[in-house]
Design a protein around this motif. Structure first.
Motif, PDB file in Angstrom:
ATOM      1  N   HIS A  10       0.908  -1.196   0.090  1.00 42.04           N
ATOM      2  CA  HIS A  10      -0.063   0.082   0.179  1.00 42.04           C
ATOM      3  C   HIS A  10       0.849   1.319  -0.067  1.00 42.04           C
ATOM      4  N   GLY A  11       2.104   1.022   0.340  1.00 41.57           N
ATOM      5  CA  GLY A  11       3.015   2.186   0.420  1.00 41.57           C
ATOM      6  C   GLY A  11       3.501   2.621  -0.875  1.00 41.57           C
ATOM      7  N   GLY A  12       3.482   1.786  -2.048  1.00 37.62           N
ATOM      8  CA  GLY A  12       4.093   2.175  -3.245  1.00 37.62           C
ATOM      9  C   GLY A  12       4.592   1.024  -3.962  1.00 37.62           C
ATOM     10  N   PRO A  13       5.136   1.289  -4.934  1.00 37.91           N
ATOM     11  CA  PRO A  13       5.655   0.122  -5.956  1.00 37.91           C
ATOM     12  C   PRO A  13       6.805  -0.681  -5.168  1.00 37.91           C
ATOM     13  N   PRO A  14       7.113  -1.692  -5.347  1.00 41.28           N
ATOM     14  CA  PRO A  14       8.082  -2.739  -4.802  1.00 41.28           C
ATOM     15  C   PRO A  14       9.390  -2.382  -5.080  1.00 41.28           C
ATOM     16  N   GLU A  15       9.984  -1.843  -6.219  1.00 45.11           N
ATOM     17  CA  GLU A  15      11.174  -1.249  -6.508  1.00 45.11           C
ATOM     18  C   GLU A  15      11.626  -0.230  -5.620  1.00 45.11           C
ATOM     19  N   LEU A  16      10.659   0.570  -4.922  1.00 50.41           N
ATOM     20  CA  LEU A  16      10.805   1.772  -3.983  1.00 50.41           C
ATOM     21  C   LEU A  16      10.745   1.187  -2.615  1.00 50.41           C
ATOM     22  N   PHE A  17      10.064   0.487  -2.457  1.00 51.98           N
ATOM     23  CA  PHE A  17       9.915  -0.155  -0.852  1.00 51.98           C
ATOM     24  C   PHE A  17      11.272  -0.922  -0.705  1.00 51.98           C
ATOM     25  N   TYR A  18      11.444  -2.068  -1.521  1.00 46.98           N
ATOM     26  CA  TYR A  18      12.653  -2.589  -1.087  1.00 46.98           C
ATOM     27  C   TYR A  18      13.841  -2.119  -1.532  1.00 46.98           C
ATOM     28  N   ASP A  19      14.465  -0.838  -0.820  1.00 51.14           N
ATOM     29  CA  ASP A  19      15.543  -0.344  -1.341  1.00 51.14           C
ATOM     30  C   ASP A  19      16.757  -0.719  -0.424  1.00 51.14           C
ATOM     31  N   GLU A  20      17.869   0.055  -0.471  1.00 51.04           N
ATOM     32  CA  GLU A  20      19.033  -0.594   0.421  1.00 51.04           C
ATOM     33  C   GLU A  20      18.946  -0.999   1.907  1.00 51.04           C
ATOM     34  N   LYS A  21      17.939   0.111   2.528  1.00 53.43           N
ATOM     35  CA  LYS A  21      17.820  -0.388   3.710  1.00 53.43           C
ATOM     36  C   LYS A  21      16.995  -1.534   4.315  1.00 53.43           C
ATOM     37  N   GLU A  22      15.871  -1.849   3.224  1.00 57.00           N
ATOM     38  CA  GLU A  22      15.296  -3.133   3.544  1.00 57.00           C
ATOM     39  C   GLU A  22      15.982  -4.157   3.058  1.00 57.00           C
ATOM     40  N   ALA A  23      16.951  -3.951   1.861  1.00 59.22           N
ATOM     41  CA  ALA A  23      17.788  -5.348   1.755  1.00 59.22           C
ATOM     42  C   ALA A  23      18.931  -5.592   2.709  1.00 59.22           C
ATOM     43  N   ARG A  24      19.350  -4.711   3.682  1.00 63.21           N
ATOM     44  CA  ARG A  24      19.945  -4.946   4.615  1.00 63.21           C
ATOM     45  C   ARG A  24      19.427  -5.774   5.839  1.00 63.21           C
ATOM     46  N   LYS A  25      18.218  -5.730   5.626  1.00 58.90           N
ATOM     47  CA  LYS A  25      17.412  -6.529   6.898  1.00 58.90           C
ATOM     48  C   LYS A  25      17.443  -7.893   6.379  1.00 58.90           C
ATOM     49  N   TYR A  26      17.553  -8.275   5.118  1.00 59.04           N
ATOM     50  CA  TYR A  26      17.353  -9.667   4.707  1.00 59.04           C
ATOM     51  C   TYR A  26      18.934 -10.269   4.540  1.00 59.04           C
ATOM     52  N   MET A  27      19.747  -9.388   5.062  1.00 57.19           N
ATOM     53  CA  MET A  27      21.198 -10.008   5.130  1.00 57.19           C
ATOM     54  C   MET A  27      21.601  -9.971   6.518  1.00 57.19           C
ATOM     55  N   HIS A  28      20.988  -9.215   7.391  1.00 61.02           N
ATOM     56  CA  HIS A  28      21.605  -9.178   8.827  1.00 61.02           C
ATOM     57  C   HIS A  28      20.452  -9.657   9.836  1.00 61.02           C
ATOM     58  N   ASN A  29      19.262  -9.535   9.596  1.00 60.56           N
ATOM     59  CA  ASN A  29      18.082  -9.979  10.572  1.00 60.56           C
ATOM     60  C   ASN A  29      17.580 -11.643  10.534  1.00 60.56           C
TER      61      ASN A  29
END
Length: 282
Positions: A10-29
């Motif tokens: 609901h916040g916008g297209p996926p290419e904008l939601f999954y930015d560098e900050k979000e990508a880091r979560k999938y690497m370290h969380n």
């Protein structure tokens, strides 16, 4: 089925939601990594691939490559498609073994027919149900995706797509477009009585229908299996004709207008003439 928490799509297209900050979560969380890996394992289980035989698989919405790493660990080869450059960069940093492709699944899959032995997708399909610009029509984008997916799979192969449907209308929209593209299958629901552990898996067959696998359930009763059955055969032609005739009724018109209002679209008000059967013209 709907959640009170604000949904990412609901916040916008996926290419904008999954930015560098979000990508880091999938690497370290560690929690996100564990959940993604577990769902990838369940999706691979539902594919029912031949034991001890490496397969060539497609991972749609591969993200940072967590699900692909699980496929590699099970001895399979894979190609990942994702719309987010930041997530694909994270996958490259993690040195995943699969091939990566930047692309929008709503515009179709650019592969030759019969390329893949199976397909999985984790938490990506629901993004196609939202229009981020005026030219985006969810039903058409879903059909483009499913028709191209049907083409790139080997005849008789399966696709298992884990998703988070917002409501029953959204799930109905998805399954209808999959059927139009030629798929048979249904929805497997794991842990249907749990608010947090409940997961939906759309299991599609590109060949003859087979028995739907049961859903996982923490209890010993059969409630999980009964909820998992959605559709395991194509709609007979006689039933399809009756549905077309029913669409001409006033009840169907009112229901369709109510559904479009819930989607936030402009709809004309209901009157006594709504759905009226007109006389034939001379």
């Amino acid at each position: 089925m709907a959640s009170r928490v604000r949904r990412p799509e609901h916040g916008g297209p996926p290419e904008l939601f999954y930015d560098e900050k979000e990508a880091r979560k999938y690497m370290h969380n560690s929690r996100m990594i564990e959940v993604q890996t577990r769902m990838a394992g369940r999706a691979l289980e539902l594919l029912c691939l031949p034991e001890g035989q490496p397969c060539y698989l497609l991972d749609i919405g591969c993200g940072s490559g967590l699900s692909g790493d699980y496929l590699s660990g099970e001895g399979h080869y894979w190609v990942g498609v994702d719309i987010s450059p930041a997530m694909l960069d994270a996958a490259l940093d993690r040195e995943t073994e699969g091939d990566l492709l930047l692309g929008d699944m709503g515009q179709g899959l650019p592969f030759k027919p019969g390329t893949f032995d199976g397909c999985i997708s984790i938490s990506a399909l629901q993004w196609l149900c939202n229009a981020n610009k005026k030219s985006d029509i969810p039903a058409k984008r879903l059909y483009y995706f499913f028709s191209s997916l049907y083409s790139v799979l080997v005849h008789g192969a399966r696709a298992v797509l884990q998703l988070y449907p917002e409501n029953s209308e959204q799930l109905e929209l998805i399954t209808i477009q999959a059927i139009k593209a030629g798929f048979t299958g249904g929805v497997v629901v794991d842990y249907p009585n749990s608010a947090k552990a409940k997961k939906f898996y759309l299991c599609l067959f590109s060949g003859p229908s087979t028995v739907m696998p049961p859903g996982l359930n923490g209890n010993s009763d059969e409630e999980g299996a009964t909820e998992s059955v959605f559709l395991n055969k194509r709609i007979p032609q006689s039933i399809a004709k009756r549905r077309v005739m029913w669409r001409k009724r006033r009840e169907w018109v009112l229901e369709k207008k109510a559904r479009r209002r819930r989607q936030g679209k402009a709809v004309r008000p209901d009157t006594q003439y709504t759905g009226r059967k007109r006389r034939p013209c001379f």
